[in-house]
Design a protein around this motif. Structure first.
Motif, PDB file in Angstrom:
ATOM      1  N   SER A  74      -4.048  26.218   9.898  1.00 32.33           N
ATOM      2  CA  SER A  74      -2.836  26.909   9.469  1.00 32.33           C
ATOM      3  C   SER A  74      -1.932  27.206  10.661  1.00 32.33           C
ATOM      4  CB  SER A  74      -3.215  28.202   8.752  1.00 32.33           C
ATOM      5  OG  SER A  74      -2.089  28.957   8.436  1.00 32.33           O
ATOM      6  N   TRP A 112      -0.708  33.082   5.905  1.00 36.50           N
ATOM      7  CA  TRP A 112      -1.814  32.148   5.675  1.00 36.50           C
ATOM      8  C   TRP A 112      -1.325  30.715   5.577  1.00 36.50           C
ATOM      9  CZ3 TRP A 112      -6.502  33.519   6.673  1.00 36.50           C
ATOM     10  CH2 TRP A 112      -6.859  34.853   6.560  1.00 36.50           C
ATOM     11  N   ILE A 113      -0.335  30.499   4.734  1.00 40.22           N
ATOM     12  CA  ILE A 113       0.228  29.161   4.575  1.00 40.22           C
ATOM     13  C   ILE A 113       1.676  29.237   5.011  1.00 40.22           C
ATOM     14  CG2 ILE A 113       0.764  27.324   2.943  1.00 40.22           C
ATOM     15  CD1 ILE A 113      -1.609  28.312   1.269  1.00 40.22           C
ATOM     16  N   ARG A 156       6.372  23.672   7.181  1.00 38.54           N
ATOM     17  CA  ARG A 156       5.273  22.961   7.831  1.00 38.54           C
ATOM     18  C   ARG A 156       5.824  22.170   9.013  1.00 38.54           C
ATOM     19  NH1 ARG A 156       4.311  23.720   2.787  1.00 38.54           N
ATOM     20  NH2 ARG A 156       2.262  24.283   2.062  1.00 38.54           N
TER      21      ARG A 156
END
Length: 86
Positions: free
Chosen positions: A33, A49-50, A54
């Motif tokens: 992560s 967490w995520i 990205r």
């Protein structure tokens, strides 16, 4: 009770093993992560967490470096006698 003891023992064992697996895989999930986070998301005071964005650029750079090192190091570890055999 003796009839159910092996079943209870198996259920208890699987519960312990599943719980310890989840507990032990936490650092791996955290590393994966964190590798997908930006610097601001990594240093934020809250736990993310995520990551919402990205970041795949470090993964692509690391892959290119790994391929380059593999191409450079392979001939270096081959002995000259091995070159002459082929």
């Amino acid at each position: 009770m003796k009839k159910y003891w092996p079943i209870l023992k198996s259920v208890f064992l699987y519960a312990i093993l599943t719980g310890s697996t989840v507990f032990m895989s936490f650092p791996l999930f955290w590393m994966i992560s964190s590798s997908l986070k930006t610097l601001e998301e990594t240093n934020s005071p809250g736990i993310v967490w995520i990551p919402p964005t990205r970041l795949f650029k470090p993964i692509l750079i690391f892959s290119k470096i790994r391929i380059f090192c593999a191409l450079i190091s392979t001939p270096c570890f081959m002995s000259p006698s091995h070159w002459l055999e082929h």
